[in-house]
Design a protein around this motif. Structure first.
Motif, PDB file in Angstrom:
ATOM      1  N   MET A  15      36.839  44.366  42.815  1.00 18.53           N
ATOM      2  CA  MET A  15      36.950  45.818  42.595  1.00 18.53           C
ATOM      3  C   MET A  15      35.640  46.464  42.143  1.00 18.53           C
ATOM      4  SD  MET A  15      39.830  46.963  43.536  1.00 18.53           S
ATOM      5  CE  MET A  15      40.000  45.771  44.828  1.00 18.53           C
ATOM      6  N   ASP A  16      34.877  45.803  41.283  1.00 23.27           N
ATOM      7  CA  ASP A  16      33.592  46.374  40.857  1.00 23.27           C
ATOM      8  C   ASP A  16      32.632  46.452  42.046  1.00 23.27           C
ATOM      9  OD1 ASP A  16      34.565  46.573  38.290  1.00 23.27           O
ATOM     10  OD2 ASP A  16      33.501  44.816  37.544  1.00 23.27           O
ATOM     11  N   ALA A  73      25.785  43.511  31.546  1.00 23.20           N
ATOM     12  CA  ALA A  73      26.335  44.322  32.632  1.00 23.20           C
ATOM     13  C   ALA A  73      26.221  45.810  32.306  1.00 23.20           C
ATOM     14  CB  ALA A  73      27.793  43.938  32.879  1.00 23.20           C
ATOM     15  N   PHE A  74      26.520  46.176  31.071  1.00 25.36           N
ATOM     16  CA  PHE A  74      26.438  47.568  30.631  1.00 25.36           C
ATOM     17  C   PHE A  74      25.023  48.117  30.815  1.00 25.36           C
ATOM     18  CE2 PHE A  74      25.301  50.373  27.025  1.00 25.36           C
ATOM     19  CZ  PHE A  74      26.085  51.468  27.334  1.00 25.36           C
ATOM     20  N   GLU A 106      17.301  46.190  43.215  1.00 24.65           N
ATOM     21  CA  GLU A 106      18.447  46.890  42.656  1.00 24.65           C
ATOM     22  C   GLU A 106      19.750  46.187  43.021  1.00 24.65           C
ATOM     23  OE1 GLU A 106      19.249  51.469  42.380  1.00 24.65           O
ATOM     24  OE2 GLU A 106      19.943  50.757  44.332  1.00 24.65           O
ATOM     25  N   LEU A 107      19.841  45.709  44.245  1.00 25.07           N
ATOM     26  CA  LEU A 107      21.030  45.002  44.713  1.00 25.07           C
ATOM     27  C   LEU A 107      21.259  43.724  43.909  1.00 25.07           C
ATOM     28  CD1 LEU A 107      23.243  45.221  46.781  1.00 25.07           C
ATOM     29  CD2 LEU A 107      21.748  44.094  48.428  1.00 25.07           C
ATOM     30  N   THR A 108      20.186  43.022  43.571  1.00 24.36           N
ATOM     31  CA  THR A 108      20.295  41.811  42.753  1.00 24.36           C
ATOM     32  C   THR A 108      20.840  42.143  41.372  1.00 24.36           C
ATOM     33  OG1 THR A 108      18.477  40.762  43.955  1.00 24.36           O
ATOM     34  CG2 THR A 108      19.026  39.852  41.786  1.00 24.36           C
ATOM     35  N   PHE A 109      20.295  43.182  40.745  1.00 25.36           N
ATOM     36  CA  PHE A 109      20.782  43.580  39.423  1.00 25.36           C
ATOM     37  C   PHE A 109      22.266  43.961  39.478  1.00 25.36           C
ATOM     38  CE2 PHE A 109      16.219  44.788  38.291  1.00 25.36           C
ATOM     39  CZ  PHE A 109      16.026  43.623  37.588  1.00 25.36           C
ATOM     40  N   MET A 110      22.646  44.720  40.497  1.00 25.46           N
ATOM     41  CA  MET A 110      24.048  45.119  40.615  1.00 25.46           C
ATOM     42  C   MET A 110      24.941  43.914  40.907  1.00 25.46           C
ATOM     43  SD  MET A 110      24.083  48.884  42.354  1.00 25.46           S
ATOM     44  CE  MET A 110      23.191  48.430  43.818  1.00 25.46           C
ATOM     45  N   GLY A 111      24.453  42.978  41.715  1.00 25.26           N
ATOM     46  CA  GLY A 111      25.226  41.768  42.006  1.00 25.26           C
ATOM     47  C   GLY A 111      25.492  40.962  40.747  1.00 25.26           C
ATOM     48  N   ILE A 112      24.475  40.830  39.916  1.00 25.05           N
ATOM     49  CA  ILE A 112      24.633  40.100  38.648  1.00 25.05           C
ATOM     50  C   ILE A 112      25.575  40.857  37.721  1.00 25.05           C
ATOM     51  CG2 ILE A 112      23.435  39.359  36.543  1.00 25.05           C
ATOM     52  CD1 ILE A 112      20.953  38.837  38.390  1.00 25.05           C
ATOM     53  N   ALA A 113      25.353  42.156  37.584  1.00 21.09           N
ATOM     54  CA  ALA A 113      26.150  42.963  36.656  1.00 21.09           C
ATOM     55  C   ALA A 113      27.638  42.942  37.008  1.00 21.09           C
ATOM     56  CB  ALA A 113      25.636  44.398  36.632  1.00 21.09           C
TER      57      ALA A 113
END
Length: 188
Positions: A15-16, A73-74, A106-113
């Motif tokens: 969902m995220d 994540a925050f 940015e995609l890597t950071f969002m994937g981890i988060a």
């Protein structure tokens, strides 16, 4: 653990990624098929890899990560959200030169988060003595599929609402960051 339970867990974890994929679908200008696939691959990879990492780590890291992971994540999601909002209100010349760019960083950071919860699922599966490979594959595939669906929905929405959605996308990421933090702190 039975297959139905694993699929339900995979959908919940996706969902995220789905939410962020909708955002990416309407904020990346002229997103193409290759970029869309990369987004799905990144989210699917991180969602599938983190349970394996959690399963391997088991009890040793669970306490530490359960306290720190929501904050990580925050920070990542809020920072990306603020960046999106800032870029959407910059002057038009700057905005047009950088707006809607595809970024692996940015995609890597969002994937981890978005996949930190999947780490906790891996730890849980280790406690239940459940083999991890099949659940990890299912979690990764479901996240990939949901990401691709999210991008398609975002592209359609973006056609109707144009640039107005970049600010909304930033707000969605900030809200998602707060949601993950509050869940991690067991406030909601």
């Amino acid at each position: 653990m039975d297959l139905t339970t694993i699929i339900i867990i995979a959908i919940a974890l996706a969902m995220d990624s789905f939410s962020i994929s909708i955002t990416k679908g309407f904020t990346i200008k002229n997103i193409n098929t290759v970029q869309s696939l990369w987004i799905g691959i990144f989210f699917g990879f991180f969602q599938g890899f983190m349970p394996i990492l959690g399963w391997v780590s088991g009890v040793q890291l669970e306490y530490f990560l359960s306290k720190v992971a929501p904050w990580i994540a925050f920070v990542l999601l809020v920072a990306i959200g603020i960046k999106m909002i800032y870029e959407s209100i910059k002057n038009d010349e700057e905005k047009n030169s950088k707006k809607g760019q595809f970024s692996f960083k940015e995609l890597t950071f969002m994937g981890i988060a978005t996949s930190i919860d999947a780490f906790a699922i891996g730890v849980t599966l280790a406690f239940l003595n459940t083999p991890i490979i099949i659940p990890a594959i299912i979690i990764g595939l479901v996240s990939f599929i949901f990401s691709e669906i999210g991008i398609a929905i975002g592209k359609i929405m973006g056609r109707f609402f144009k640039d107005k959605f970049e600010i909304l996308g930033g707000v969605v990421l900030i809200i998602l960051g707060f949601k993950i933090l509050l869940e991690g702190l067991r406030i909601i």
